[in-house]
Design a protein around this motif. Structure first.
Motif, PDB file in Angstrom:
ATOM      1  N   ASP A   1      31.758  26.533  21.258  1.00 29.49           N
ATOM      2  CA  ASP A   1      30.903  25.925  22.582  1.00 29.49           C
ATOM      3  C   ASP A   1      30.711  23.980  22.156  1.00 29.49           C
ATOM      4  N   VAL A   2      30.408  24.025  21.161  1.00 31.65           N
ATOM      5  CA  VAL A   2      29.635  23.054  20.022  1.00 31.65           C
ATOM      6  C   VAL A   2      31.437  21.577  20.556  1.00 31.65           C
ATOM      7  N   PHE A   3      32.251  21.811  20.432  1.00 33.66           N
ATOM      8  CA  PHE A   3      33.431  21.258  20.869  1.00 33.66           C
ATOM      9  C   PHE A   3      33.955  20.795  22.539  1.00 33.66           C
ATOM     10  N   ALA A   4      33.211  21.950  23.149  1.00 32.34           N
ATOM     11  CA  ALA A   4      33.844  22.189  24.779  1.00 32.34           C
ATOM     12  C   ALA A   4      32.250  21.092  25.305  1.00 32.34           C
ATOM     13  N   GLY A   5      31.146  20.615  24.526  1.00 28.81           N
ATOM     14  CA  GLY A   5      30.129  20.476  24.775  1.00 28.81           C
ATOM     15  C   GLY A   5      28.959  21.021  25.384  1.00 28.81           C
ATOM     16  N   SER A   6      29.748  22.408  25.636  1.00 28.38           N
ATOM     17  CA  SER A   6      28.566  23.558  26.410  1.00 28.38           C
ATOM     18  C   SER A   6      27.491  23.850  25.354  1.00 28.38           C
ATOM     19  N   ALA A   7      27.291  23.466  23.967  1.00 26.62           N
ATOM     20  CA  ALA A   7      26.357  24.536  23.157  1.00 26.62           C
ATOM     21  C   ALA A   7      24.685  23.099  23.557  1.00 26.62           C
TER      22      ALA A   7
END
Length: 121
Positions: free
Chosen positions: A85-91
């Motif tokens: 989620d951090v890498f996807a920008g959704s965290a």
């Protein structure tokens, strides 16, 4: 570092107290967030409880150090679950920084436990 093997060194005590403080602050903030969903507040409570465990380890690392295996599983598991989620920008904002702290403490716990096992008492 001479104090790795016996688990009684001052550096390790401070390291575990730092881990305790880290968890108490992050877990307490999550628990106190009344706008958060109850499941998120439960996670905060569990993080806070692990902080208590790390404080106990800090008091007597040689005796209580083995409970750090639970901390390793917990911290590594959280990193593995949330890092995509951090890498996807959704965290949530700040999640990457928290995961970095978890990863560093996981490495420290592993160093303590693995060096402790191979060093004669």
């Amino acid at each position: 570092m001479h104090d790795i093997g016996n688990g009684r060194g001052t550096r390790w005590r401070w390291f575990f107290y730092a881990a305790a403080t880290y968890n108490l602050v992050i877990g307490g903030a999550g628990l106190a967030n009344s706008a958060a969903a109850v499941n998120d507040r439960i996670v905060g409570l569990l993080v806070l409880c692990f902080g208590i465990v790390y404080a106990i380890v800090g008091r007597d690392p040689a005796r209580f150090g083995p409970v750090l295996w639970a901390g390793i599983v917990g911290k590594a598991g959280i990193v593995a679950l949330l890092l995509p989620d951090v890498f996807a920008g959704s965290a949530a904002p700040g999640t990457g920084a928290i995961l970095s702290g978890d990863a560093l403490f996981t490495i420290g716990f592993l160093v303590f436990l693995l060096r402790r096992r191979v060093t004669p008492a």
